[in-house]
Scaffold this motif. Structure first.
Motif, mmCIF file in Angstrom:
data_model
loop_
_atom_site.group_PDB
_atom_site.id
_atom_site.type_symbol
_atom_site.label_atom_id
_atom_site.label_comp_id
_atom_site.label_asym_id
_atom_site.label_seq_id
_atom_site.Cartn_x
_atom_site.Cartn_y
_atom_site.Cartn_z
ATOM 1 N N UNK A 46 13.751 -4.765 -0.496
ATOM 2 C CA UNK A 46 13.816 -3.301 -0.450
ATOM 3 C C UNK A 46 13.022 -2.694 -1.607
ATOM 4 N N UNK A 47 13.173 -3.276 -2.797
ATOM 5 C CA UNK A 47 12.412 -2.764 -3.947
ATOM 6 C C UNK A 47 10.914 -2.957 -3.722
ATOM 7 N N UNK A 48 10.547 -4.112 -3.187
ATOM 8 C CA UNK A 48 9.128 -4.391 -2.933
ATOM 9 C C UNK A 48 8.560 -3.396 -1.915
ATOM 10 N N UNK A 49 9.344 -3.101 -0.868
ATOM 11 C CA UNK A 49 8.859 -2.164 0.141
ATOM 12 C C UNK A 49 8.604 -0.784 -0.464
ATOM 13 N N UNK A 50 9.532 -0.345 -1.301
ATOM 14 C CA UNK A 50 9.368 0.966 -1.935
ATOM 15 C C UNK A 50 8.115 0.992 -2.799
ATOM 16 N N UNK A 51 7.908 -0.057 -3.587
ATOM 17 C CA UNK A 51 6.749 -0.091 -4.477
ATOM 18 C C UNK A 51 5.440 -0.194 -3.700
ATOM 19 N N UNK A 52 5.424 -0.979 -2.627
ATOM 20 C CA UNK A 52 4.202 -1.084 -1.817
ATOM 21 C C UNK A 52 3.920 0.232 -1.105
ATOM 22 N N UNK A 53 4.963 0.876 -0.578
ATOM 23 C CA UNK A 53 4.768 2.181 0.054
ATOM 24 C C UNK A 53 4.210 3.197 -0.941
ATOM 25 N N UNK A 54 4.654 3.120 -2.185
ATOM 26 C CA UNK A 54 4.169 4.048 -3.212
ATOM 27 C C UNK A 54 2.673 3.898 -3.467
ATOM 28 N N UNK A 55 2.133 2.715 -3.188
ATOM 29 C CA UNK A 55 0.697 2.502 -3.394
ATOM 30 C C UNK A 55 -0.144 3.345 -2.450
ATOM 31 N N UNK A 56 0.449 3.751 -1.331
ATOM 32 C CA UNK A 56 -0.305 4.494 -0.319
ATOM 33 C C UNK A 56 -0.249 5.998 -0.518
ATOM 34 N N UNK A 57 0.566 6.450 -1.456
ATOM 35 C CA UNK A 57 0.678 7.889 -1.701
ATOM 36 C C UNK A 57 -0.676 8.446 -2.149
ATOM 37 N N UNK A 58 -1.148 9.470 -1.456
ATOM 38 C CA UNK A 58 -2.424 10.080 -1.797
ATOM 39 C C UNK A 58 -3.627 9.326 -1.287
ATOM 40 N N UNK A 59 -3.394 8.290 -0.476
ATOM 41 C CA UNK A 59 -4.496 7.498 0.058
ATOM 42 C C UNK A 59 -4.548 7.637 1.568
ATOM 43 N N UNK A 60 -5.747 7.625 2.144
ATOM 44 C CA UNK A 60 -5.884 7.744 3.589
ATOM 45 C C UNK A 60 -5.449 6.467 4.297
ATOM 46 N N UNK A 61 -5.669 5.323 3.671
ATOM 47 C CA UNK A 61 -5.284 4.040 4.269
ATOM 48 C C UNK A 61 -4.067 3.488 3.540
ATOM 49 N N UNK A 62 -3.158 2.869 4.294
ATOM 50 C CA UNK A 62 -1.939 2.356 3.691
ATOM 51 C C UNK A 62 -2.087 0.942 3.178
ATOM 52 N N UNK A 63 -1.569 0.708 1.986
ATOM 53 C CA UNK A 63 -1.545 -0.653 1.466
ATOM 54 C C UNK A 63 -0.485 -1.450 2.203
ATOM 55 N N UNK A 64 -0.724 -2.740 2.399
ATOM 56 C CA UNK A 64 0.247 -3.556 3.105
ATOM 57 C C UNK A 64 0.090 -5.026 2.788
ATOM 58 N N UNK A 65 1.131 -5.800 3.081
ATOM 59 C CA UNK A 65 1.090 -7.236 2.825
ATOM 60 C C UNK A 65 2.088 -7.959 3.718
ATOM 61 N N UNK A 66 1.784 -9.203 4.024
ATOM 62 C CA UNK A 66 2.773 -10.082 4.636
ATOM 63 C C UNK A 66 3.614 -10.691 3.522
#
Length: 270
Positions: free
Chosen positions: A75-95
């Motif tokens: 859950x913490x990892x998801x929140x932090x990864x989602x935060x990487x996409x704030x202000x960006x047109x493309x979303x950061x993601x990982x398996x």
């Protein structure tokens, strides 16, 4: 307290022959053995994979983890990864895939988890089982009988995944609780490995290389030599000793059916 599974591991990674950047990240420190593959085509994939792995690094040195520990870190990892996409047109993601050491009623277990198409396998009794199930379009088509495994390996949609951390996905991980046995060999890898090496070649390398570091290194090297079209990461983990109920660590696990891999996720979550 002694860890319910004493494990020896080795790990290797390579950017491959077609990419200058390695977007894979991994953690191979007991009790945690995880691989994350930053998603190509998404912003800051290498940061996303490293961010996910970082949330589990604090568990290093623990004897074992519970599923609540893993879910909270995820859950913490998801929140932090989602935060990487704030202000960006493309979303950061990982398996994210792999195993952690767990304990149930005094016995050692592997708690496996998976999001995406990186993979976790177990070699036991000379047989290589894929524990994880790919979260991908081609896997769904195969499950419905609409695509054969042979055609799936060539399908242009083979890199399209249906679950991830970030990249607009909020799907939960799959979990499996597997009784560990002395002699188990776990392989955790990014999809760059099985994309280059057939499963029988992977099984052979895992069977003949005695030390997990030698096995991990050889797997990655051969995948590079066979094309290296993607980043490639492999962790190999050996169960040296496994705790049994009411006893000390033991190598005699004849009462555990090491060839039985329950495919139902714990907690009924898929």
């Amino acid at each position: 307290m002694t860890s319910p599974v004493i494990a020896l591991s080795g790990a290797a990674t390579d950017a491959g022959l077609r990419r200058t950047l390695n977007e894979d990240s991994f953690l191979s420190v007991p009790p945690v053995f995880l691989v994350a593959d930053g998603m190509g085509g998404h912003d800051r994939g290498e940061v996303a994979s490293a961010t996910a792995i970082a949330e589990f690094a604090g568990f290093a040195g623990r004897d074992s983890l519970s599923i609540d520990d893993v879910r909270a870190a995820l859950d913490r990892a998801r929140t932090r990864v989602d935060d990487l996409s704030v202000g960006s047109e493309a979303g950061a993601g990982t398996t994210l895939t792999g195993v952690v050491v767990a304990e149930v009623a005094g016995e050692g277990y592997w708690l496996a988890l998976n999001l995406g198409d990186s993979r976790t396998y177990r070699l036991s009794g000379g047989v290589l089982h894929q524990i994880s199930v790919d979260h991908s379009v081609v896997q769904e088509l195969m499950d419905r009988g609409e695509l054969s495994p042979e055609d799936a390996s060539r399908d242009r949609r083979r890199n399209v995944i249906t679950r991830a951390l970030g990249a607009g996905s909020d799907a939960d991980a799959d979990y499996w609780m597997l009784p560990a046995a002395q002699g188990d060999r776990i392989l955790v890898c990014s999809d760059g490995l099985p994309s280059e090496l057939p499963v029988e070649r992977i099984r052979m390398i895992l069977s003949v290389e005695a030390h997990p570091q030698a096995a991990a290194t050889r797997l990655v090297q051969e995948a590079v030599l066979h094309g290296g079209r993607d980043n490639i990461t492999a962790i190999v983990v050996d169960a040296i000793s496994v705790a049994r109920r009411g006893s000390a660590l033991s190598g005699d696990d004849t009462d555990i059916d090491s060839d039985t891999l329950p495919r139902e996720p714990v907690g009924g979550i898929r």
